[in-house]
Design a protein around this motif. Structure first.
Motif, PDB file in Angstrom:
ATOM      1  N   ASN A  24     -13.644 -13.892  78.082  1.00  0.00           N
ATOM      2  CA  ASN A  24     -12.334 -13.917  77.529  1.00  0.00           C
ATOM      3  C   ASN A  24     -11.641 -12.516  77.260  1.00  0.00           C
ATOM      4  OD1 ASN A  24     -14.254 -13.141  75.703  1.00  0.00           O
ATOM      5  ND2 ASN A  24     -13.288 -14.015  74.132  1.00  0.00           N
ATOM      6  N   TRP A  25     -12.349 -11.511  78.105  1.00  0.00           N
ATOM      7  CA  TRP A  25     -11.627 -10.196  78.089  1.00  0.00           C
ATOM      8  C   TRP A  25     -10.512  -9.824  78.936  1.00  0.00           C
ATOM      9  CZ3 TRP A  25     -17.034  -7.292  78.669  1.00  0.00           C
ATOM     10  CH2 TRP A  25     -17.715  -7.370  77.187  1.00  0.00           C
ATOM     11  N   THR A  26      -9.607  -9.134  78.765  1.00  0.00           N
ATOM     12  CA  THR A  26      -8.438  -8.997  79.448  1.00  0.00           C
ATOM     13  C   THR A  26      -8.373  -7.737  80.224  1.00  0.00           C
ATOM     14  OG1 THR A  26      -7.168  -8.228  77.494  1.00  0.00           O
ATOM     15  CG2 THR A  26      -7.370 -10.642  78.061  1.00  0.00           C
ATOM     16  N   GLY A  27      -7.411  -7.359  80.877  1.00  0.00           N
ATOM     17  CA  GLY A  27      -6.939  -6.138  81.318  1.00  0.00           C
ATOM     18  C   GLY A  27      -7.911  -5.969  82.633  1.00  0.00           C
ATOM     19  N   THR A  28      -8.389  -4.653  82.739  1.00  0.00           N
ATOM     20  CA  THR A  28      -9.202  -4.402  83.985  1.00  0.00           C
ATOM     21  C   THR A  28     -10.901  -5.266  83.825  1.00  0.00           C
ATOM     22  OG1 THR A  28      -8.453  -2.011  84.091  1.00  0.00           O
ATOM     23  CG2 THR A  28     -10.572  -2.612  85.156  1.00  0.00           C
ATOM     24  N   CYS A  29     -10.819  -5.702  82.781  1.00  0.00           N
ATOM     25  CA  CYS A  29     -11.998  -6.546  82.831  1.00  0.00           C
ATOM     26  C   CYS A  29     -11.905  -7.911  83.562  1.00  0.00           C
ATOM     27  CB  CYS A  29     -12.541  -6.970  81.192  1.00  0.00           C
ATOM     28  SG  CYS A  29     -12.808  -5.411  80.444  1.00  0.00           S
ATOM     29  N   ALA A  30     -10.561  -8.342  83.340  1.00  0.00           N
ATOM     30  CA  ALA A  30     -10.195  -9.637  84.222  1.00  0.00           C
ATOM     31  C   ALA A  30      -9.902  -9.412  85.553  1.00  0.00           C
ATOM     32  CB  ALA A  30      -9.427 -10.376  83.389  1.00  0.00           C
ATOM     33  N   THR A 221     -19.728  -2.121  81.162  1.00  0.00           N
ATOM     34  CA  THR A 221     -19.841  -3.565  80.652  1.00  0.00           C
ATOM     35  C   THR A 221     -19.322  -3.702  79.242  1.00  0.00           C
ATOM     36  OG1 THR A 221     -22.103  -3.241  79.860  1.00  0.00           O
ATOM     37  CG2 THR A 221     -21.809  -3.689  82.416  1.00  0.00           C
ATOM     38  N   THR A 222     -18.362  -3.133  78.868  1.00  0.00           N
ATOM     39  CA  THR A 222     -17.835  -3.256  77.797  1.00  0.00           C
ATOM     40  C   THR A 222     -16.155  -2.679  77.723  1.00  0.00           C
ATOM     41  OG1 THR A 222     -18.071  -0.954  76.988  1.00  0.00           O
ATOM     42  CG2 THR A 222     -19.570  -2.796  76.015  1.00  0.00           C
ATOM     43  N   PRO A 223     -15.396  -3.518  77.210  1.00  0.00           N
ATOM     44  CA  PRO A 223     -13.936  -3.359  77.216  1.00  0.00           C
ATOM     45  C   PRO A 223     -13.585  -1.756  77.173  1.00  0.00           C
ATOM     46  CG  PRO A 223     -14.185  -5.108  75.957  1.00  0.00           C
ATOM     47  CD  PRO A 223     -15.631  -4.595  76.286  1.00  0.00           C
ATOM     48  N   THR A 224     -12.775  -1.040  77.778  1.00  0.00           N
ATOM     49  CA  THR A 224     -12.111  -1.864  78.897  1.00  0.00           C
ATOM     50  C   THR A 224     -12.356  -1.842  80.208  1.00  0.00           C
ATOM     51  OG1 THR A 224     -11.128   0.425  78.915  1.00  0.00           O
ATOM     52  CG2 THR A 224     -10.073  -0.980  77.469  1.00  0.00           C
ATOM     53  N   CYS A 225     -13.860  -1.838  80.393  1.00  0.00           N
ATOM     54  CA  CYS A 225     -14.449  -1.917  81.779  1.00  0.00           C
ATOM     55  C   CYS A 225     -13.927  -1.270  83.010  1.00  0.00           C
ATOM     56  CB  CYS A 225     -14.252  -3.435  82.122  1.00  0.00           C
ATOM     57  SG  CYS A 225     -14.636  -4.627  80.833  1.00  0.00           S
ATOM     58  N   ASP A 226     -13.756   0.188  82.546  1.00  0.00           N
ATOM     59  CA  ASP A 226     -13.112   1.132  83.535  1.00  0.00           C
ATOM     60  C   ASP A 226     -14.284   1.281  84.521  1.00  0.00           C
ATOM     61  OD1 ASP A 226     -12.171   2.256  80.709  1.00  0.00           O
ATOM     62  OD2 ASP A 226     -10.562   2.110  82.207  1.00  0.00           O
TER      63      ASP A 226
END
Length: 342
Positions: A24-30, A221-226
Motif C-alpha cells: 500500500n506504499w505510494t510514490g517511488t515505492c509503487a 526497502t522502506t518509504p520512500t524506497c529511493d
C-alpha cells in the motif's frame, strides 16, 4: 534536491505502515523499476549471472569496540555508531569506499522459514525459501553526507539472513548482542530516546563464513524506497536461538499488539519484480569473514565455569569452587589467544 530530502526521512524516519507489507506504499515505492527486496532465483538464467572471479572485501575498524546508540524506530531497532568514519568498507566489486552508517533488523514473529510459511520474515528470498529475519548493515559512500544521497550506489547494504537454530546449546555473539545488549532496553521508548551500548564491535555480529553473495542494484526497502542502493546479500545466514528471535521481535513492543493493528509485529516488505535487472553471484571457497589486515584486539564473551577462590573471614581458610561466569574478555594478537577480563 528532492531525492536527498526524502532519503533522510526514508533512512532515519518514522515507522512505516507494514499492515500490507509495503503493497500500500505510494510514490517511488509503487512506480520505481529497481525496487527491493527481490526473489533470488538461480534457476532463472535470464536474470542470474554466475561470476567466475572473486574480489575479497576489505574491512577496517569493524573489530574495534566503540559506543553505539540503540533506538526504537517504531517497527525496528537501529544501532548507530558514535564514529561512522572509523569503519571503512571496500572491495567486493563495490567500486567505491564506504563507511558503516547503521544496522537494523527485519522480521516476522510468525515466520517459520519454510516455503509453506504464510509469513515471509526475511525481506529477500532464495529459490522460494525465506528466513525468520534479516539484518541490514547500511553503508554510505565515503565523502558524502546523508543530505547528498542522490544516485545508484550512494548506499551499499549488506544483507544477512537470520535463521533460528537450537541444534546446540552454545550461544553466539548475535544471541549475546540481542539478549544482553538490546532485549527490552528500548521497548517502551520512542525514537527520540536512545540507549547507549558501550564496547561493542560490528564484527561480532557477522558470520564466520562469507563464501558467497548475490549482488544487484536496488532500493531502500522502506518509504520512500529511493533507488540508490547497491545490494550485497550473503548466502550464509546468521544463526540465532529461538529465545533470541523472540526477544528481537519484542524489542519494539509491536509483538504485544493484536494482528489487526496497523503496526502489525512484522516489518518486512514483500519481494519486488526485477524488471530486467541482473543478479550477479560471487563465490570463492573458504573465504574468511572480513577482518582488518592486522587485527590488534577484539572483545569476546566467556561463558561457563571457572575456579573461584574464597577466604573464610573467621578461620582464614582458602577454598576453591567452580562457579558459573559470564565475562567480557579483551583478546590480543592475530589468533586472539591472549585474553584478559575487562
Amino acid at each position: 534536491m528532492k531525492i536527498a530530502a526524502t532519503l533522510i526521512a526514508s533512512v532515519l524516519g518514522k515507522a512505516a505502515d507494514y499492515s500490507q507489507n509495503g503493497d500500500n506504499w505510494t510514490g517511488t515505492c509503487a512506480t520505481g523499476q529497481s525496487q527491493s527486496p527481490i526473489k533470488i532465483d538461480p534457476s532463472n538464467t535470464a536474470e542470474f549471472v554466475k561470476q567466475t572471479t572473486f574480489e575479497d572485501f576489505k574491512v577496517i575498524g569493524y573489530d574495534a569496540p566503540q559506543t553505539w546508540s540503540i533506538t526504537n524506530k517504531g517497527t525496528t531497532v537501529q544501532l548507530d555508531p558514535q564514529d561512522s568514519s572509523a569503519m571503512e568498507l571496500s572491495g567486493g566489486f563495490l567500486g567505491d569506499d564506504y563507511n558503516l552508517l547503521q544496522i537494523h533488523f527485519h522480521w516476522d514473529k510468525d515466520a517459520t522459514g519454510l516455503p509453506t510459511s504464510g509469513r515471509q520474515g526475511s525481506e529477500h528470498t532464495v529459490e522460494g525459501k525465506n528466513y525468520q529475519g534479516e539484518v541490514h548493515f547500511v553503508h554510505i559512500k565515503k565523502g558524502i553526507t546523508q543530505s547528498q544521497l542522490a544516485g545508484p550506489g550512494d548506499l551499499a547494504v549488506f544483507g544477512f539472513f537470520l535463521e533460528k537454530d537450537d541444534s546446540t546449546s552454545t550461544k553466539n555473539w548475535f544471541d549475546y548482542t540481542i539478549e544482553n545488549m538490546i532485549a527490552d532496553k528500548v521497548r517502551t521508548k520512542d525514537d527520540t530516546t536512545a540507549e547507549q551500548l558501550f564496547g561493542w564491535s560490528a564484527a561480532q555480529m557477522l558470520p564466520k563464513d562469507l563464501d558467497g553473495f548475490w549482488r544487484y542494484e536496488g532500493s531502500l526497502t522502506t518509504p520512500t524506497c529511493d533507488e540508490v542502493v547497491t545490494w550485497t546479500v550473503f548466502e550464509t545466514p546468521i544463526k540465532m536461538k529461538a529465545a533470541t528471535f523472540d526477544m528481537l521481535t519484542k524489542s519494539t513492543g509491536l509483538a504485544l499488539l493484536p494482528p489487526t493493528d496497523p503496526k502489525i509485529p512484522s516489518n518486512y516488505r514483500n519481494v519486488q519484480p526485477l524488471n530486467g535487472r541482473k543478479v550477479d553471484y560471487y563465490k570463492k571457497s573458504k573465504v574468511a569473514a572480513p577482518t582488518e589486515d592486522k587485527k590488534k584486539f577484539a572483545t569476546k564473551v566467556a561463558f561457563g565455569t571457572l575456579p573461584m577462590s574464597h577466604k573464610n573471614p573467621l578461620t582464614g581458610e582458602m577454598t576453591t569452587k567452580l562457579q558459573q561466569v559470564q565475562k567480557i574478555l579483551l583478546c590480543f594478537g592475530e589468533d586472539e589467544k591472549l585474553c584478559m577480563f575487562m
